[in-house]
Scaffold this active site. Structure first.
Site, PDB file in Angstrom:
ATOM      1  N   THR A  99       0.866  -1.183   0.000  1.00 25.05           N
ATOM      2  CA  THR A  99       0.000   0.000   0.000  1.00 25.05           C
ATOM      3  C   THR A  99       0.894   1.221   0.000  1.00 25.05           C
ATOM      4  OG1 THR A  99      -1.651  -1.224   1.274  1.00 25.05           O
ATOM      5  CG2 THR A  99      -1.900   1.171   1.172  1.00 25.05           C
ATOM      6  N   LYS A 176      -7.530   0.462  -3.063  1.00 29.07           N
ATOM      7  CA  LYS A 176      -7.021  -0.008  -1.774  1.00 29.07           C
ATOM      8  C   LYS A 176      -7.147   1.078  -0.709  1.00 29.07           C
ATOM      9  CE  LYS A 176      -5.108  -2.426   1.395  1.00 29.07           C
ATOM     10  NZ  LYS A 176      -3.729  -2.859   1.447  1.00 29.07           N
ATOM     11  N   LYS A 244      -0.407   5.129   8.613  1.00 28.35           N
ATOM     12  CA  LYS A 244       0.158   5.478   7.306  1.00 28.35           C
ATOM     13  C   LYS A 244      -0.918   5.428   6.228  1.00 28.35           C
ATOM     14  CE  LYS A 244       1.473   2.479   4.527  1.00 28.35           C
ATOM     15  NZ  LYS A 244       2.013   1.319   3.777  1.00 28.35           N
TER      16      LYS A 244
END
Length: 291
Positions: A99, A176, A244
């Site tokens: 990611t 995502k 994050k």
């Protein structure tokens, strides 16, 4: 391709390690690399071949999976004399499965077009955490030229229960961020709701009993509520990485208000600063209770 492709896995954190393990179990010739080499010791014992550099690991591979922590690290691993692009065969395939966010993914796409236009690049992050990855029960969100890189399909099949194809490379990383934003919102929501339940005289079991069997009873939430009860926050997804990801989502939606996401980011940053970052993201329940 009549035979199984040779696969290299670069990055052996929880997810990359699970990918490599499943590939070995399913008979793929598997090459592995990690900056901390000892992370691959058990994989080598199980039959993997270890490379000393990304370039060496990519040499001879038909498909290279990268599962790295962020865009900066990925660019470092891809580039240079010892980078994977220097070692990958003509017409080889790369599946970037971390990611990284929109900007970092675009940077990789541009880099490959400039330095290795022969390479087929798939942007293919996954939906799922450590335990589903170990059981090959994750979902791959794939984007890229499916026809040109057909050899990647048996690789995805070996490490997942399904692949969702989303179009041109770059679109999967965008989806995502959407999926992770929803997961993170659920996590914060159940942590706060469980605390409210307890304040009003109910146990976590009471809350789950009401939810169970109805449309709100997400299996993911059940597992996190079990962590609330046991106090065992062994990470499936570390809070640091979840923070994050929500920040990447906020960056991608910079033209939007996203007030809930922004507040979660502030709260989870405080939890990480408070020393909770290396535990499962469900630990926000404990953090909120300690304030």
């Amino acid at each position: 391709m009549s035979q199984q492709p040779v696969v290299a896995v670069l990055g052996l954190g929880a997810m990359g390690h699970a990918f490599a393990t499943n590939l070995i179990k399913k008979g793929f010739t598997t090459r592995v690399w990690n900056r901390t080499a000892s992370r691959g010791d058990d994989l080598v014992k199980a039959g993997a071949q270890r490379g000393l550099t990304p370039r060496e690991t990519a040499e001879g591979a038909d498909v290279v999976i990268t599962m790295l922590s962020d865009g900066k690290t990925s660019l470092e691993v891809y580039q240079g004399d010892n980078g994977l692009l220097a070692g990958l065969k003509q017409g080889g395939i790369i599946a970037q499965m971390g990611t990284l966010g929109v900007d970092a993914t675009e940077s990789l796409i541009v880099l490959i077009k400039e330095q290795r236009p022969d390479v087929v690049f798939f942007d293919a992050p996954v939906s799922g955490t450590k335990a589903p990855a170990e059981q090959a029960q994750i979902v791959v969100l794939a984007s890229g030229d499916r026809e040109a890189g057909a050899a990647v399909e048996p690789v995805f099949a070996a490490i997942s229960k399904a692949t969702k194809w989303l179009g041109e490379a770059g679109r999967a990383s965008k989806m995502k961020l959407v999926v992770n934003a929803w997961l993170i919102a659920m996590m914060e929501g159940i942590a706060e709701s469980t605390q409210l339940a307890e304040e009003l005289g109910f146990t976590p079991d009471d809350l789950w009993d009401v939810l169970d069997g109805g449309p709100l009873a997400a299996p993911y939430i059940k597992g996190k509520m079990a962590m609330f009860k046991s106090g065992d926050y062994t990470p499936q997804m570390q809070l640091t990485w979840a923070l994050k990801d929500i920040n990447l989502a906020i960056d991608a939606g910079s033209k939007l208000e996203l007030p809930v996401m922004k507040r979660i980011s502030e709260t989870w940053q405080a939890a990480v600063d408070g020393g909770y970052g290396d535990q499962d993201l469900a630990v926000v329940y404990r953090y909120l209770g300690s304030r």
